[in-house]
Design an enzyme around this catalytic site. Structure first.
Site, PDB file in Angstrom:
ATOM      1  N   TYR A  69       0.945  -1.110  -0.085  1.00 46.24           N
ATOM      2  CA  TYR A  69       0.075  -0.044  -0.051  1.00 46.24           C
ATOM      3  C   TYR A  69       0.833   1.181  -0.052  1.00 46.24           C
ATOM      4  O   TYR A  69       1.854   1.364   1.063  1.00 46.24           O
ATOM      5  CB  TYR A  69      -0.759  -0.036   1.270  1.00 46.24           C
ATOM      6  CG  TYR A  69      -1.629   1.319   1.425  1.00 46.24           C
ATOM      7  CD1 TYR A  69      -3.040   1.319   0.892  1.00 46.24           C
ATOM      8  CD2 TYR A  69      -1.341   2.412   2.270  1.00 46.24           C
ATOM      9  CE1 TYR A  69      -3.829   2.288   1.219  1.00 46.24           C
ATOM     10  CE2 TYR A  69      -2.186   3.197   2.546  1.00 46.24           C
ATOM     11  CZ  TYR A  69      -3.507   3.321   1.911  1.00 46.24           C
ATOM     12  OH  TYR A  69      -4.184   4.257   2.203  1.00 46.24           O
TER      13      TYR A  69
ATOM     14  N   GLY B 286      -4.125   8.279   8.382  1.00 48.06           N
ATOM     15  CA  GLY B 286      -4.062   6.706   8.291  1.00 48.06           C
ATOM     16  C   GLY B 286      -5.171   6.302   7.004  1.00 48.06           C
ATOM     17  O   GLY B 286      -5.810   7.278   6.528  1.00 48.06           O
ATOM     18  N   LYS B 287      -4.875   5.087   7.013  1.00 42.52           N
ATOM     19  CA  LYS B 287      -5.914   4.500   5.601  1.00 42.52           C
ATOM     20  C   LYS B 287      -7.196   4.938   5.928  1.00 42.52           C
ATOM     21  O   LYS B 287      -8.188   5.162   4.937  1.00 42.52           O
ATOM     22  CB  LYS B 287      -5.886   3.137   5.812  1.00 42.52           C
ATOM     23  CG  LYS B 287      -4.533   2.742   4.930  1.00 42.52           C
ATOM     24  CD  LYS B 287      -4.743   1.018   4.835  1.00 42.52           C
ATOM     25  CE  LYS B 287      -3.299   0.329   4.609  1.00 42.52           C
ATOM     26  NZ  LYS B 287      -3.600  -1.000   4.549  1.00 42.52           N
ATOM     27  N   ARG B 288      -7.800   5.298   7.123  1.00 40.91           N
ATOM     28  CA  ARG B 288      -9.285   5.458   7.513  1.00 40.91           C
ATOM     29  C   ARG B 288      -9.430   6.747   7.431  1.00 40.91           C
ATOM     30  O   ARG B 288     -10.875   7.132   7.552  1.00 40.91           O
ATOM     31  CB  ARG B 288      -9.441   4.635   8.703  1.00 40.91           C
ATOM     32  CG  ARG B 288      -9.452   3.320   8.764  1.00 40.91           C
ATOM     33  CD  ARG B 288     -10.185   2.731   9.854  1.00 40.91           C
ATOM     34  NE  ARG B 288      -9.781   1.501  10.081  1.00 40.91           N
ATOM     35  CZ  ARG B 288      -9.135   0.991  11.382  1.00 40.91           C
ATOM     36  NH1 ARG B 288      -9.270   1.897  12.245  1.00 40.91           N
ATOM     37  NH2 ARG B 288      -8.789   0.056  11.605  1.00 40.91           N
ATOM     38  N   ASP B 289      -8.763   7.437   7.055  1.00 46.18           N
ATOM     39  CA  ASP B 289      -8.995   9.193   7.076  1.00 46.18           C
ATOM     40  C   ASP B 289      -9.460   9.584   5.545  1.00 46.18           C
ATOM     41  O   ASP B 289      -9.629  10.787   5.627  1.00 46.18           O
ATOM     42  CB  ASP B 289      -7.865   9.889   7.781  1.00 46.18           C
ATOM     43  CG  ASP B 289      -7.457   9.563   9.139  1.00 46.18           C
ATOM     44  OD1 ASP B 289      -8.396   9.567   9.916  1.00 46.18           O
ATOM     45  OD2 ASP B 289      -6.364   9.231   9.344  1.00 46.18           O
TER      46      ASP B 289
END
Ligand code: GLU
Length: 480
Positions: A14, A246-249
């Site tokens: 990623y 982060g990935k979730r933002d």
């Protein structure tokens, strides 16, 4: 000074926005000083290794125009450039420390180490392995047994090129693991060895490595190495709050942005300016300008907030810039993968015309899919959309029909269908009907496109052509 810098990603699959920024800055410094930019693949964590991840990294760097002087594919004098192919080298360097009594083989079982850790947490003391190191140290190299550094803790003072003067006490240094049980080195050890052998002058990486720096300084010292310029890059912060992105933002991976039609120039520009500025108001920079202007002392120390809207804005600017400076064809060549499915059956010349009237509204190339559908297929007639339009609401059905008929008549009179003649006919219609442009032009625009936006009406009609434009207007007039 000719700087030798490196980008040292771990192939975990990623590619985070922050990873890429950690490639851009070293690249810029290397090019600015006429030095070297090395790509090194840090694949020593076998559990996190993802097949194909190295190719993805290489591809991303190529896409961004960050060509590397040494590394996978291109080779170089200091290879191999995959850490997994350098195990012998790390073992040899570990042996040097064992021989000097600065490292030891340690087969203390992990359960025992956990116990020590728990003891510390009960006593609310920080866990330092060196307080538990075996009384008798084993200085033999043994396959399958971890090797630890033997810390000689002390005070360190050093300067970080971004963070400034730094100080650390002995509590920051420990007997860190150099070689793991599986024979692979830790990051902490491998990067010291590699940076030294590869002649790296500037170690540029995320600020998360700053707290480990005293351990690194101890290793440089134990090997008698000069300490490279240490450059800690500030965190990239999530759009809100005070945490790392982060990935979730909501931030996509670089691959996803690329698939969305973000141009590499815009990505490079945006990320280079995320945490750095040259002190002027300038926002749009080419790679060459960045190479010229970049400086370590203008990297900001605090976290830089990620702002996707700004990235898309910048991408829009770059789309315009490429069209205006390199021409329609250059932008078209980059847009090939982003057209609606039906566009493929239309001649290239037609697609170029569409692009030429719409490019200045695009934020990403992917917008072409949504914004140009009606150029490549008759739109679905949606009479409600037309009647509910804010400019058309007050008109009766009869009025709408009458206006359409007048428009059809006047437009059909145009012999030479071009932008100017169309504009003249549209102006004539305004006079004839006594309507405001917002009313009349909205009606015609919606009737030919049923889209929320379109370029200027005369341009849109010109590209659609006389036959298609009139056929669509007639169809809508019949449907009211
Ligand atoms: N492999 C490390 C990472 O991906 C590199 C850190 C460094 O540049 O030294 O975070």
């Amino acid at each position: 000074m000719e700087a030798v810098t490196r980008f040292a990603p771990s192939p975990t699959g990623y590619i985070h926005i922050g990873n890429v920024r950690s490639a851009i800055y070293p690249y810029l410094i290397a090019r600015q000083t006429g030095g070297k930019f090395i790509l090194r693949i840090e694949d020593t964590d076998r559990e996190r290794y993802v097949e194909g991840a190295t190719e993805l990294i290489e591809d991303t760097l190529k896409w961004l125009g960050l060509e590397w002087d040494e590394g996978p594919v291109v080779g170089g004098d200091n290879g191999p450039y995959f850490q997994s192919e350098r195990l012998e080298i790390y073992h040899e360097w570990a042996r040097k420390l064992l021989a000097a009594g600065r490292a030891y083989s340690d087969d203390t079982p992990p359960e025992k180490i956990d116990e020590y850790r728990k003891q510390c947490s009960t006593l609310k003391k920080p866990f330092l392995y060196r307080n538990y190191r075996p009384a008798e140290l084993d200085f033999e190299f043994k396959e399958g047994v971890p090797i630890r550094f033997k810390a000689e803790p002390k005070e360190y003072d050093w300067t970080d090129a971004v963070m400034g003067p730094m100080h650390a006490g002995p509590e920051t240094q420990d007997d860190i693991i150099l070689i793991k049980k599986d024979g692979y080195p830790t990051y902490n050890f491998a990067h010291i060895v590699d940076d030294a052998l590869m002649g790296v002058t500037h170690v540029m990486r995320g600020v998360e490595y700053l707290s480990s720096t005293p351990n690194y300084l101890a290793l440089y010292e134990a090997f008698g190495l000069d300490v490279p310029v240490l450059v800690s890059l500030p965190h990239i912060l999530a759009p809100t709050g005070n945490k790392k992105l982060g990935k979730r933002d909501g931030a996509k991976s670089v691959t996803e942005y690329r698939e969305d039609g973000v141009l590499p120039e815009a990505m490079l520009n945006y990320l280079a300016c995320l945490g750095w500025n040259d002190g002027t108001e300038q926002e749009i920079y080419t790679k060459e300008e960045l190479v010229g202007r970049f400086s370590l002392d203008r990297i900001q120390t605090s976290g830089a907030r990620y702002d996707e809207t700004k990235l898309y804005w910048m991408n829009g600017q770059w789309i315009r810039r490429i069209f205006d400076t390199e021409g329609a064809r250059a932008l078209y060549d980059r847009s090939i993968d982003f057209w609606p499915d039906t566009a493929g059956t239309y001649p290239e010349k037609y697609r170029l015309q569409v692009l030429s009237i719409i490019y200045d509204r695009l934020k990403t190339l992917n917008d072409l899919k949504e914004m140009t559908g009606y150029f490549f297929a008759d739109p679905m007639i949606d009479i409600d959309m037309l009647k509910n339009n804010k400019f058309l609401k007050k008109l009766s059905e009869a009025e709408l029909e009458d206006l359409l008929k007048k428009s059809i008549f006047r437009l059909s009179e145009i012999d030479d269908w071009n932008e100017d003649n169309l504009q003249e006919a549209l102006n004539g219609l305004l006079v004839e009907t006594g309507k405001k442009p917002a009313e009349l032009f909205s009606l015609i625009r919606i009737a030919v496109s049923f889209a929320p936006f379109s370029p200027a009406l005369n341009l849109t009609l010109n590209v659609l052509g006389k036959e298609v434009s009139l056929a669509r207007l007639n169809e809508v007039a019949r449907s009211i």
